[in-house]
Design an enzyme around this catalytic site. Sequence first.
Site, mmCIF file in Angstrom:
data_model
loop_
_atom_site.group_PDB
_atom_site.id
_atom_site.type_symbol
_atom_site.label_atom_id
_atom_site.label_comp_id
_atom_site.label_asym_id
_atom_site.label_seq_id
_atom_site.Cartn_x
_atom_site.Cartn_y
_atom_site.Cartn_z
ATOM 1 N N ASP A 1 -10.015 3.714 -7.791
ATOM 2 C CA ASP A 1 -10.546 2.543 -8.503
ATOM 3 C C ASP A 1 -10.995 1.477 -7.504
ATOM 4 O O ASP A 1 -11.593 0.471 -7.888
ATOM 5 C CB ASP A 1 -9.539 1.999 -9.523
ATOM 6 C CG ASP A 1 -8.232 1.561 -8.900
ATOM 7 O OD1 ASP A 1 -8.018 1.809 -7.695
ATOM 8 O OD2 ASP A 1 -7.401 0.978 -9.629
ATOM 9 N N ASP B 1 -8.548 8.083 -10.117
ATOM 10 C CA ASP B 1 -7.643 6.995 -10.489
ATOM 11 C C ASP B 1 -7.782 6.646 -11.958
ATOM 12 O O ASP B 1 -8.903 6.454 -12.459
ATOM 13 C CB ASP B 1 -7.989 5.732 -9.688
ATOM 14 C CG ASP B 1 -7.087 5.543 -8.498
ATOM 15 O OD1 ASP B 1 -5.995 6.150 -8.447
ATOM 16 O OD2 ASP B 1 -7.474 4.770 -7.603
ATOM 17 N N LYS C 1 -4.354 9.823 -10.870
ATOM 18 C CA LYS C 1 -3.357 9.010 -10.164
ATOM 19 C C LYS C 1 -3.134 7.732 -10.953
ATOM 20 O O LYS C 1 -4.084 7.170 -11.498
ATOM 21 C CB LYS C 1 -3.829 8.689 -8.743
ATOM 22 C CG LYS C 1 -2.901 7.730 -7.997
ATOM 23 C CD LYS C 1 -3.186 7.684 -6.504
ATOM 24 C CE LYS C 1 -4.346 6.821 -6.100
ATOM 25 N NZ LYS C 1 -4.218 5.390 -6.480
ATOM 26 N N GLU D 1 -0.590 3.932 -10.943
ATOM 27 C CA GLU D 1 0.249 3.049 -10.137
ATOM 28 C C GLU D 1 1.501 2.657 -10.915
ATOM 29 O O GLU D 1 1.441 2.448 -12.125
ATOM 30 C CB GLU D 1 -0.534 1.772 -9.772
ATOM 31 C CG GLU D 1 -1.762 2.045 -8.933
ATOM 32 C CD GLU D 1 -2.525 0.769 -8.561
ATOM 33 O OE1 GLU D 1 -2.052 -0.341 -8.877
ATOM 34 O OE2 GLU D 1 -3.607 0.910 -7.946
ATOM 35 N N GLU E 1 1.727 2.905 -0.418
ATOM 36 C CA GLU E 1 0.786 1.959 0.207
ATOM 37 C C GLU E 1 1.497 0.674 0.630
ATOM 38 O O GLU E 1 2.297 0.097 -0.122
ATOM 39 C CB GLU E 1 -0.333 1.612 -0.797
ATOM 40 C CG GLU E 1 -1.318 0.596 -0.234
ATOM 41 C CD GLU E 1 -2.601 0.449 -1.045
ATOM 42 O OE1 GLU E 1 -2.779 1.175 -2.047
ATOM 43 O OE2 GLU E 1 -3.430 -0.387 -0.650
#
Length: 271
Positions: free
Chosen positions: A52, A91, A120, A122, A189
Amino acid sequence: MSDFRTRPVTVPSVRAAKRRLGHLPLVMVTAYDAPGGRIAEAAGVDLILVGDSVANNVLGYEDTLQVTVGDMAHHTAAVARTRPLALLVADLPWMSYHLDPADTVRNAAVLIRAGAKAVKLEGGRTRLPMISALVDTEIPVMGHLGLTPQSVNVMGGHRVQGREAAAAERLVEDARAIADAGCFALVIEGVPAALATLLTDELDVPTIGIGAGPGCDGQVLVLHDLLGLNQWAPKFVRRYGNLEVEATEAVTAFAADVRSGAFPGDAESYH
Ligand code: KIV
């Protein structure tokens, strides 16, 4: 994992790629369009992420919160048309997996139908129902912990996470929980290198680091950062090219040739 390059990289092969089991570090880069996909594939990376971060790197937004499932499907399809052997991960954008599991699956299915082999998302334990729903519908899911750009407003900027003991402990618990729920790999990250190494030792699935030091099972960088297409890049980026300068020089030379009458010449004209 470079031995995978003669056949498609699969989710099970990535899941098994722990360095402590003797695997080479996983290599992942972002790509947002067909040229990016072709470059990543020709370089032999293991995974291509349609991140993204297309928001910042291509679409000119300040953060990743602006892109939609439609945007992500558009860019995923462009990369998928290059038919890479690398595993194509897309994403899930902000608000596409935050409300309920059924919505999450429907949105992920759009990205899978656009050509992604996995998605993916978050976040940690708050995402468990969504991760389980994806796993139950046979959609492979990669986790993303630490500095999660979709949380930019909560974090007060793009800041290194997990520096204090309590925050580090929360990250370890989150990582264990989402790996147990079925994530086949985790992006880590913007955390201290020692914490990323600890997470990597803790987990049976591979960690792919970005700004997380050398102890992870793999590394990911944004293609535009490593090619030098962005004027500013974070400390953790190593630039392997200077394409913005080269591209500007090329266009400047073209403009000069047009203005002087040197372009087009005989060789560039039809007779
Ligand atoms: O969107 C993205 O580029 C990412 C990477 C930073 C891992 O999520």
